[in-house]
Design a protein around this motif. Structure first.
Motif, PDB file in Angstrom:
ATOM      1  N   SER A   1       0.897  -1.099   0.118  1.00 39.74           N
ATOM      2  CA  SER A   1       0.082   0.447   0.125  1.00 39.74           C
ATOM      3  C   SER A   1       0.895   1.362  -0.498  1.00 39.74           C
ATOM      4  CB  SER A   1      -1.041  -0.040   1.386  1.00 39.74           C
ATOM      5  OG  SER A   1       0.060   0.038   2.476  1.00 39.74           O
ATOM      6  N   LEU A   2       2.073   1.388   0.580  1.00 41.48           N
ATOM      7  CA  LEU A   2       3.189   2.378   0.276  1.00 41.48           C
ATOM      8  C   LEU A   2       3.780   2.064  -0.929  1.00 41.48           C
ATOM      9  CD1 LEU A   2       4.694   2.222   4.119  1.00 41.48           C
ATOM     10  CD2 LEU A   2       2.990   3.858   3.265  1.00 41.48           C
ATOM     11  N   GLU A   3       3.913   3.665  -1.882  1.00 40.28           N
ATOM     12  CA  GLU A   3       5.427   3.347  -2.294  1.00 40.28           C
ATOM     13  C   GLU A   3       6.324   3.129  -2.183  1.00 40.28           C
ATOM     14  OE1 GLU A   3       6.378   6.535  -5.985  1.00 40.28           O
ATOM     15  OE2 GLU A   3       6.667   8.024  -3.839  1.00 40.28           O
ATOM     16  N   ALA A   4       7.125   2.126  -3.114  1.00 36.15           N
ATOM     17  CA  ALA A   4       8.299   1.902  -2.512  1.00 36.15           C
ATOM     18  C   ALA A   4       9.643   1.527  -3.524  1.00 36.15           C
ATOM     19  CB  ALA A   4       7.908  -0.451  -2.132  1.00 36.15           C
ATOM     20  N   PHE A   5      10.500   1.320  -3.385  1.00 36.40           N
ATOM     21  CA  PHE A   5      12.066   1.341  -3.856  1.00 36.40           C
ATOM     22  C   PHE A   5      11.846  -0.608  -4.293  1.00 36.40           C
ATOM     23  CE2 PHE A   5      13.210   5.469  -2.272  1.00 36.40           C
ATOM     24  CZ  PHE A   5      13.279   5.901  -3.056  1.00 36.40           C
ATOM     25  N   ILE A   6      12.485  -0.620  -5.745  1.00 32.17           N
ATOM     26  CA  ILE A   6      12.239  -2.545  -5.337  1.00 32.17           C
ATOM     27  C   ILE A   6      13.847  -1.993  -5.918  1.00 32.17           C
ATOM     28  CG2 ILE A   6      11.916  -4.306  -6.633  1.00 32.17           C
ATOM     29  CD1 ILE A   6       8.781  -3.497  -7.021  1.00 32.17           C
ATOM     30  N   GLY A   7      14.444  -3.375  -5.026  1.00 30.92           N
ATOM     31  CA  GLY A   7      16.353  -3.555  -5.641  1.00 30.92           C
ATOM     32  C   GLY A   7      16.599  -5.132  -5.846  1.00 30.92           C
ATOM     33  N   VAL A   8      17.383  -5.405  -7.131  1.00 35.74           N
ATOM     34  CA  VAL A   8      17.604  -7.072  -6.228  1.00 35.74           C
ATOM     35  C   VAL A   8      19.166  -6.946  -6.361  1.00 35.74           C
ATOM     36  CG1 VAL A   8      17.927  -6.336  -9.174  1.00 35.74           C
ATOM     37  CG2 VAL A   8      17.291  -8.924  -7.763  1.00 35.74           C
ATOM     38  N   GLN A   9      19.609  -8.044  -5.673  1.00 35.14           N
ATOM     39  CA  GLN A   9      21.227  -8.757  -5.033  1.00 35.14           C
ATOM     40  C   GLN A   9      21.336  -9.627  -6.405  1.00 35.14           C
ATOM     41  OE1 GLN A   9      21.517  -8.519  -1.134  1.00 35.14           O
ATOM     42  NE2 GLN A   9      22.627  -7.409  -1.149  1.00 35.14           N
TER      43      GLN A   9
ATOM     44  N   TYR B   1      20.936  -3.508  -7.123  1.00 35.18           N
ATOM     45  CA  TYR B   1      21.058  -2.753  -8.347  1.00 35.18           C
ATOM     46  C   TYR B   1      19.182  -2.285  -7.723  1.00 35.18           C
ATOM     47  CZ  TYR B   1      20.066  -2.428 -12.826  1.00 35.18           C
ATOM     48  OH  TYR B   1      20.751  -1.805 -15.209  1.00 35.18           O
ATOM     49  N   LEU B   2      18.929  -0.582  -8.057  1.00 35.85           N
ATOM     50  CA  LEU B   2      18.136  -0.031  -7.761  1.00 35.85           C
ATOM     51  C   LEU B   2      16.605  -0.619  -9.112  1.00 35.85           C
ATOM     52  CD1 LEU B   2      16.266   1.412  -6.361  1.00 35.85           C
ATOM     53  CD2 LEU B   2      17.489   3.288  -7.039  1.00 35.85           C
ATOM     54  N   LEU B   3      15.815  -1.026  -9.190  1.00 37.32           N
ATOM     55  CA  LEU B   3      14.896  -0.986 -10.604  1.00 37.32           C
ATOM     56  C   LEU B   3      14.231   0.478 -10.016  1.00 37.32           C
ATOM     57  CD1 LEU B   3      14.219  -4.733 -10.129  1.00 37.32           C
ATOM     58  CD2 LEU B   3      15.554  -3.498 -11.756  1.00 37.32           C
ATOM     59  N   GLY B   4      13.509   0.948  -9.560  1.00 39.66           N
ATOM     60  CA  GLY B   4      13.286   2.422  -9.507  1.00 39.66           C
ATOM     61  C   GLY B   4      12.294   2.009  -8.337  1.00 39.66           C
ATOM     62  N   LYS B   5      11.149   3.411  -8.395  1.00 43.44           N
ATOM     63  CA  LYS B   5       9.554   3.479  -7.605  1.00 43.44           C
ATOM     64  C   LYS B   5       8.582   2.879  -8.294  1.00 43.44           C
ATOM     65  CE  LYS B   5      10.644   7.300  -5.222  1.00 43.44           C
ATOM     66  NZ  LYS B   5      10.382   9.063  -4.663  1.00 43.44           N
ATOM     67  N   TYR B   6       7.718   1.752  -7.086  1.00 45.99           N
ATOM     68  CA  TYR B   6       6.913   1.419  -7.701  1.00 45.99           C
ATOM     69  C   TYR B   6       6.042   1.127  -6.305  1.00 45.99           C
ATOM     70  CZ  TYR B   6      10.105  -1.290 -10.595  1.00 45.99           C
ATOM     71  OH  TYR B   6      10.918  -1.210 -11.383  1.00 45.99           O
ATOM     72  N   ASP B   7       4.025   1.666  -7.649  1.00 51.15           N
ATOM     73  CA  ASP B   7       2.734   1.452  -6.438  1.00 51.15           C
ATOM     74  C   ASP B   7       2.497   0.058  -6.415  1.00 51.15           C
ATOM     75  OD1 ASP B   7       3.030   4.130  -6.068  1.00 51.15           O
ATOM     76  OD2 ASP B   7       2.672   4.659  -7.577  1.00 51.15           O
TER      77      ASP B   7
ATOM     78  N   ASN C   1      10.087   8.704   3.362  1.00 49.19           N
ATOM     79  CA  ASN C   1      10.796   9.370   4.235  1.00 49.19           C
ATOM     80  C   ASN C   1      11.648   8.443   4.427  1.00 49.19           C
ATOM     81  OD1 ASN C   1       8.543  10.667   5.646  1.00 49.19           O
ATOM     82  ND2 ASN C   1       7.501   8.705   6.250  1.00 49.19           N
ATOM     83  N   ASN C   2      11.917   8.257   3.570  1.00 48.57           N
ATOM     84  CA  ASN C   2      13.771   6.993   2.929  1.00 48.57           C
ATOM     85  C   ASN C   2      14.401   7.756   2.145  1.00 48.57           C
ATOM     86  OD1 ASN C   2      15.726   5.433   3.562  1.00 48.57           O
ATOM     87  ND2 ASN C   2      14.033   3.726   2.279  1.00 48.57           N
ATOM     88  N   THR C   3      14.112   8.572   1.113  1.00 49.99           N
ATOM     89  CA  THR C   3      14.067   9.601  -0.357  1.00 49.99           C
ATOM     90  C   THR C   3      15.635  10.497   0.532  1.00 49.99           C
ATOM     91  OG1 THR C   3      12.212   8.491  -0.504  1.00 49.99           O
ATOM     92  CG2 THR C   3      14.033  10.272  -2.024  1.00 49.99           C
ATOM     93  N   ASP C   4      16.803   9.953  -0.752  1.00 49.76           N
ATOM     94  CA  ASP C   4      17.597  10.740  -0.954  1.00 49.76           C
ATOM     95  C   ASP C   4      17.254  12.841  -1.525  1.00 49.76           C
ATOM     96  OD1 ASP C   4      18.460  10.372  -3.111  1.00 49.76           O
ATOM     97  OD2 ASP C   4      20.064   9.172  -1.758  1.00 49.76           O
ATOM     98  N   ALA C   5      18.435  12.891  -2.123  1.00 47.34           N
ATOM     99  CA  ALA C   5      18.823  14.434  -2.901  1.00 47.34           C
ATOM    100  C   ALA C   5      18.294  13.648  -4.337  1.00 47.34           C
ATOM    101  CB  ALA C   5      20.062  15.633  -2.606  1.00 47.34           C
ATOM    102  N   ASP C   6      19.075  12.639  -4.740  1.00 44.72           N
ATOM    103  CA  ASP C   6      18.777  11.885  -5.512  1.00 44.72           C
ATOM    104  C   ASP C   6      17.347  10.993  -6.423  1.00 44.72           C
ATOM    105  OD1 ASP C   6      21.361  13.800  -5.946  1.00 44.72           O
ATOM    106  OD2 ASP C   6      22.365  11.937  -5.535  1.00 44.72           O
ATOM    107  N   GLY C   7      16.219  11.324  -4.691  1.00 46.34           N
ATOM    108  CA  GLY C   7      15.342  10.595  -5.495  1.00 46.34           C
ATOM    109  C   GLY C   7      15.414   8.603  -4.963  1.00 46.34           C
ATOM    110  N   LYS C   8      17.180   8.872  -4.663  1.00 45.53           N
ATOM    111  CA  LYS C   8      17.111   7.076  -4.389  1.00 45.53           C
ATOM    112  C   LYS C   8      16.861   6.941  -2.892  1.00 45.53           C
ATOM    113  CE  LYS C   8      20.604   7.209  -8.021  1.00 45.53           C
ATOM    114  NZ  LYS C   8      21.564   6.655  -8.264  1.00 45.53           N
ATOM    115  N   PRO C   9      16.645   5.446  -2.601  1.00 43.87           N
ATOM    116  CA  PRO C   9      16.510   5.289  -0.472  1.00 43.87           C
ATOM    117  C   PRO C   9      17.930   5.214   0.159  1.00 43.87           C
ATOM    118  CG  PRO C   9      17.184   3.212  -2.192  1.00 43.87           C
ATOM    119  CD  PRO C   9      16.972   4.672  -3.552  1.00 43.87           C
ATOM    120  N   ILE C  10      17.523   6.160   0.901  1.00 45.42           N
ATOM    121  CA  ILE C  10      18.944   6.149   2.238  1.00 45.42           C
ATOM    122  C   ILE C  10      18.943   4.897   2.382  1.00 45.42           C
ATOM    123  CG2 ILE C  10      19.109   7.220   4.163  1.00 45.42           C
ATOM    124  CD1 ILE C  10      16.723   9.173   3.470  1.00 45.42           C
ATOM    125  N   SER C  11      17.784   4.357   2.622  1.00 48.04           N
ATOM    126  CA  SER C  11      18.496   2.965   3.474  1.00 48.04           C
ATOM    127  C   SER C  11      17.791   1.247   2.635  1.00 48.04           C
ATOM    128  CB  SER C  11      17.935   2.445   4.968  1.00 48.04           C
ATOM    129  OG  SER C  11      18.506   1.414   5.921  1.00 48.04           O
TER     130      SER C  11
END
Length: 171
Positions: free
Chosen positions: A77-85, A114-120, A159-169
């Motif tokens: 239900s929250l917008e999320a970053f998806i990454g893959v290792q 490997y950051l894939l992006g933001k997803y809903d 509450n987890n986005t840096d100045a470049d629009g990427k996840p902080i953690s």
């Protein structure tokens, strides 16, 4: 003296009446109850192999290359970053001329993912694993095998986005 005391008593009684009357207030109350709070969710669906152009993955020859696309559906239900290792294991990925694997379809390495992006909710994230078996690979690779492992991770974006629009953690 009696008249003075009577006058003072009268003044005191009038003062008490006036003071009491000025503190007579209108009041009202109401309640707002049963306000429910719920935490959002970050959920990944099953990983599905999309398309592969590898031919027969059980019969590779030196000089072969290809790619496979892997999809995962986001259902939180929250917008999320998806990454893959990814990791590899096995003899096919070892030695002097191993099969090499790289990922494409995202924005590259970000804090080990490997950051894939933001997803809903309902969005599908895709990553492509590009591989190459060097033509210089020798007889030591005959019959060798190996495994590519992909680990998808989702983390809230709010509450987890840096100045470049990427996840902080990622935790």
């Amino acid at each position: 003296m009696k008249k003075i005391l009577m006058s003072l008593a009268t003044v005191g009684a009038l003062s008490a009446l006036i003071t009491g009357a000025s503190f007579a207030l209108f009041t009202a109350q109401t309640e707002n109850i049963n306000n429910t709070f719920s935490a959002g969710t970050v959920t990944l669906g099953n990983v599905a192999l999309g398309s592969c152009d590898i031919g027969d993955p059980n019969n590779l020859a030196p000089g072969d290359s290809g790619s496979c696309t892997v999809n995962v559906t986001y259902s939180g239900s929250l917008e999320a970053f998806i990454g893959v290792q990814f990791s590899t294991e096995g003899a096919l990925f070892e030695g002097s001329h191993p099969v090499t694997v790289s990922l494409s379809g995202g924005v590259g390495d970000h804090n080990g993912y490997y950051l894939l992006g933001k997803y809903d909710d309902g969005d599908t994230a895709s990553v492509t694993a590009d591989w190459s078996f060097p033509l210089a690979a020798g007889n030591e690779y005959q019959g060798a095998s190996g495994t590519v492992n992909l680990k998808f991770v989702a983390v809230q974006a709010r509450n987890n986005t840096d100045a470049d629009g990427k996840p902080i953690s990622w935790n």
